[in-house]
Scaffold this motif. Structure first.
Motif, mmCIF file in Angstrom:
data_model
loop_
_atom_site.group_PDB
_atom_site.id
_atom_site.type_symbol
_atom_site.label_atom_id
_atom_site.label_comp_id
_atom_site.label_asym_id
_atom_site.label_seq_id
_atom_site.Cartn_x
_atom_site.Cartn_y
_atom_site.Cartn_z
ATOM 1 N N SER A 1 0.823 -1.225 0.000
ATOM 2 C CA SER A 1 0.000 0.000 0.000
ATOM 3 C C SER A 1 0.845 1.258 0.000
ATOM 4 N N ILE A 2 2.181 1.123 0.048
ATOM 5 C CA ILE A 2 3.037 2.305 0.090
ATOM 6 C C ILE A 2 2.829 3.135 -1.176
ATOM 7 N N ASP A 3 2.490 4.391 -0.962
ATOM 8 C CA ASP A 3 2.129 5.322 -2.038
ATOM 9 C C ASP A 3 0.948 4.810 -2.885
ATOM 10 N N LEU A 4 -0.032 4.272 -2.188
ATOM 11 C CA LEU A 4 -1.235 3.749 -2.852
ATOM 12 C C LEU A 4 -1.914 4.804 -3.729
ATOM 13 N N GLY A 5 -1.885 6.063 -3.261
ATOM 14 C CA GLY A 5 -2.522 7.150 -4.005
ATOM 15 C C GLY A 5 -1.982 7.240 -5.424
ATOM 16 N N TYR A 6 -0.675 7.091 -5.568
ATOM 17 C CA TYR A 6 -0.045 7.126 -6.894
ATOM 18 C C TYR A 6 -0.410 5.869 -7.685
ATOM 19 N N LYS A 7 -0.282 4.733 -7.036
ATOM 20 C CA LYS A 7 -0.531 3.465 -7.740
ATOM 21 C C LYS A 7 -1.954 3.374 -8.294
ATOM 22 N N LEU A 8 -2.924 3.879 -7.510
ATOM 23 C CA LEU A 8 -4.315 3.804 -7.969
ATOM 24 C C LEU A 8 -4.581 4.696 -9.175
ATOM 25 N N GLN A 9 -3.736 5.719 -9.354
ATOM 26 C CA GLN A 9 -3.909 6.627 -10.491
ATOM 27 C C GLN A 9 -3.239 6.108 -11.767
ATOM 28 N N MET A 10 -2.437 5.058 -11.619
ATOM 29 C CA MET A 10 -1.711 4.571 -12.795
ATOM 30 C C MET A 10 -2.669 3.981 -13.824
ATOM 31 N N PRO A 11 -2.404 4.201 -15.106
ATOM 32 C CA PRO A 11 -3.289 3.641 -16.120
ATOM 33 C C PRO A 11 -3.308 2.109 -16.039
ATOM 34 N N ILE A 12 -4.439 1.501 -16.259
ATOM 35 C CA ILE A 12 -4.677 0.062 -16.221
ATOM 36 C C ILE A 12 -4.341 -0.564 -14.862
ATOM 37 N N ILE A 13 -3.080 -0.464 -14.436
ATOM 38 C CA ILE A 13 -2.669 -1.068 -13.162
ATOM 39 C C ILE A 13 -3.519 -0.550 -12.007
ATOM 40 N N GLY A 14 -3.797 0.758 -12.015
ATOM 41 C CA GLY A 14 -4.616 1.363 -10.966
ATOM 42 C C GLY A 14 -5.979 0.695 -10.864
ATOM 43 N N LYS A 15 -6.629 0.490 -12.020
ATOM 44 C CA LYS A 15 -7.961 -0.129 -12.045
ATOM 45 C C LYS A 15 -7.900 -1.568 -11.547
ATOM 46 N N LEU A 16 -6.864 -2.283 -11.989
ATOM 47 C CA LEU A 16 -6.693 -3.678 -11.574
ATOM 48 C C LEU A 16 -6.478 -3.779 -10.069
ATOM 49 N N LEU A 17 -5.638 -2.872 -9.552
ATOM 50 C CA LEU A 17 -5.355 -2.864 -8.118
ATOM 51 C C LEU A 17 -6.626 -2.647 -7.319
ATOM 52 N N LYS A 18 -7.426 -1.698 -7.777
ATOM 53 C CA LYS A 18 -8.649 -1.356 -7.076
ATOM 54 C C LYS A 18 -9.630 -2.537 -7.088
ATOM 55 N N TRP A 19 -9.760 -3.126 -8.230
ATOM 56 C CA TRP A 19 -10.665 -4.272 -8.385
ATOM 57 C C TRP A 19 -10.233 -5.412 -7.461
ATOM 58 N N ASN A 20 -8.932 -5.647 -7.445
ATOM 59 C CA ASN A 20 -8.395 -6.722 -6.632
ATOM 60 C C ASN A 20 -8.535 -6.430 -5.140
ATOM 61 N N ALA A 21 -8.280 -5.163 -4.761
ATOM 62 C CA ALA A 21 -8.390 -4.787 -3.349
ATOM 63 C C ALA A 21 -9.832 -4.958 -2.875
ATOM 64 N N GLU A 22 -10.804 -4.509 -3.682
ATOM 65 C CA GLU A 22 -12.213 -4.654 -3.295
ATOM 66 C C GLU A 22 -12.572 -6.136 -3.137
ATOM 67 N N LYS A 23 -12.030 -6.952 -4.010
ATOM 68 C CA LYS A 23 -12.321 -8.382 -3.964
ATOM 69 C C LYS A 23 -11.774 -8.989 -2.665
ATOM 70 N N MET A 24 -10.579 -8.588 -2.287
ATOM 71 C CA MET A 24 -9.981 -9.108 -1.058
ATOM 72 C C MET A 24 -10.734 -8.639 0.178
ATOM 73 N N ILE A 25 -11.061 -7.330 0.193
ATOM 74 C CA ILE A 25 -11.737 -6.761 1.366
ATOM 75 C C ILE A 25 -13.054 -7.507 1.650
ATOM 76 N N HIS A 26 -13.784 -7.864 0.584
ATOM 77 C CA HIS A 26 -15.095 -8.490 0.776
ATOM 78 C C HIS A 26 -15.095 -9.997 0.551
ATOM 79 N N SER A 27 -13.927 -10.586 0.576
ATOM 80 C CA SER A 27 -13.835 -11.999 0.235
ATOM 81 C C SER A 27 -14.537 -12.903 1.242
ATOM 82 N N ASP A 28 -15.348 -13.842 0.750
ATOM 83 C CA ASP A 28 -15.819 -14.870 1.667
ATOM 84 C C ASP A 28 -15.389 -16.256 1.176
ATOM 85 N N SER A 29 -14.301 -16.302 0.451
ATOM 86 C CA SER A 29 -13.832 -17.602 -0.030
ATOM 87 C C SER A 29 -13.043 -18.318 1.067
ATOM 88 N N LYS A 30 -12.921 -19.607 0.945
ATOM 89 C CA LYS A 30 -12.283 -20.435 1.975
ATOM 90 C C LYS A 30 -10.793 -20.111 2.152
#
Ligand code: SF4
Ligand code: SF4
Ligand code: SF4
Lengths: 289, 87
Positions: free
Chosen positions: A55-84
């Motif tokens: 998460s170091i310098d997350l603000g910058y990473k989230l603004q990066m083209p493509i990677i930013g969107k992927l990171l966000k999608w992945n983070a949301e998935k982890m935060i709400h994960s109910d997988s085993k």
């Protein structure tokens, strides 16, 4: 009601469903193992690399083209994960919601599984270096935290009764700390916190980076223009900048999109001009948590 | 287009950190001085230590995109361990 109420609320709010507090549920989720690993590594959560990124310098990473969107999608998935196979060290499946004092009291009085403890807030420690005893934890989480000396208050009784828990949450709320309830991991509930923004790790990710680690409450504030005396006391209490005093109007106005519905501002109003109403009753806020 | 770079906030761990003169747990002045609260105190990742009561700690500037370049952390640090730069 948000999507978590639909999934885990048994027809009501997710945090009012007694099943989500039970030992049987905790055992079936291997909650003790999860919580032990999560809490031993708590302050490392933003430092660890997850799929190559910390998460170091997350603000910058989230603004990066493509990677930013992927990171966000992945983070949301982890935060709400109910997988085993969710990972405790990165807090998979750990998120919460703001609640008003009334709901916090119902939970602590009726739903929270004993034993109940109150320990140092780990977020305020991790983000400000402050040790303040204001996190009420219960059920299987109590025994896990008890073994970690850095979270256990010195010279203060930390094992508390239901009545004491209610007294303490009321005291914190009136001081201006926002009550919140947490899945850890979803759908097992074992904590009621008294948060500040951005000192709370969850609110930090939501208010500064738009990740849904904390949901806004089921309510929103309503100002009664006839009762408001324009003293402005409530404005200082709001941690989200939702209230503003307009001198020419002689009253306070609300920015509904900024309001989290915590109800804290009410404690400052001497004229009974503020009340919380169900979020769904305000057309523009329907479905926005 | 790439986004604007965040300010660079670094702590000299030879001065404050797990091998430094100061144990950051006894100070934390920077964490309290920084209005946007961009610092995190944590155990160094990958260092074996007592999982119940870890003794080695350091501070990392994590939320650097929120740094407003006030330099209060630099001023308040008794060890002169912090530097902030931007382009
Ligand atoms: S205006 Fe909304 S967010 Fe602000 S203190 Fe009142 S209820 Fe909480
Ligand atoms: S320069 Fe100011 S805003 Fe930036 S890290 Fe230091 S204290 Fe925080
Ligand atoms: S102010 Fe300096 S010495 Fe104190 S904790 Fe921060 S970096 Fe370490």
């Amino acid at each position: 009601m948000c999507q978590w109420c639909m999934k885990h609320g048994a027809g009501g709010k997710w945090y009012m469903n007694a099943k989500n507090y039970s030992n049987e549920l905790a055992d079936s989720l291997l909650a003790r193992e999860y919580l032990t690993e999560q809490w031993r590594n708590f302050e490392n959560i933003y430092i660890r690399k997850i799929m190559g990124f910390s998460s170091i310098d997350l603000g910058y990473k989230l603004q990066m083209p493509i990677i930013g969107k992927l990171l966000k999608w992945n983070a949301e998935k982890m935060i709400h994960s109910d997988s085993k196979n969710r990972k405790a060290v990165r807090g998979d499946g750990h998120f919460g919601q703001v609640i008003p004092l009334e709901d916090a009291k119902v939970i602590l009085g009726n739903l929270a599984a004993e034993p109940i403890i109150e320990n140092y807030c780990m977020c305020r420690w991790m983000q400000r270096g402050i040790k303040e005893c204001c996190c009420i934890n219960f059920g299987q989480l109590s025994g896990v935290i008890e073994k970690l000396p850095r979270f256990i208050p010195q010279n203060l009784q930390y094992k508390i009764s239901r009545e004491e828990a209610i007294e303490r949450i009321e005291k914190h709320n009136k001081r201006g700390y926002i009550a919140s309830v947490w899945f850890q991991p979803v759908p097992y509930i074992n904590a009621i916190c008294s948060c500040e923004n951005p000192e709370c790790g969850g609110m930090r990710l939501r208010s500064d980076f738009g990740l849904h680690t904390v949901y806004k409450s089921e309510y929103a504030i309503k100002v009664n223009p006839d009762k408001c005396q324009a003293c402005g006391m409530c404005v200082q209490k709001c941690q989200f900048g939702s209230l503003k005093l307009v001198p020419s109007l002689k009253r306070v106005i609300v920015d509904p999109m900024k309001c989290w519905g915590c109800g804290i501002c009410r404690h400052a109003c001497k004229h009974d001009a503020l009340e919380i109403v169900p979020r769904e009753s305000i057309p523009g806020l329907r479905g926005i948590y | 287009m790439f986004p604007k770079k965040s300010p660079k906030v670094t702590i000299d761990y030879a001065k404050c950190g797990e091998h430094g003169k100061v144990d950051p747990r006894d100070c934390t002045k920077c964490m309290k001085a920084c209005d946007p609260a961009i610092f995190i105190i944590h155990e160094p990742v990958g260092v074996e230590q007592d999982p119940i009561d870890p003794k080695q700690w350091r501070i990392t500037a994590v939320w650097t995109s929120l740094c407003n370049k006030c330099l209060k952390c630099v001023e308040v640090c008794p060890e002169k361990a912090i530097s902030v730069s931007w382009s």
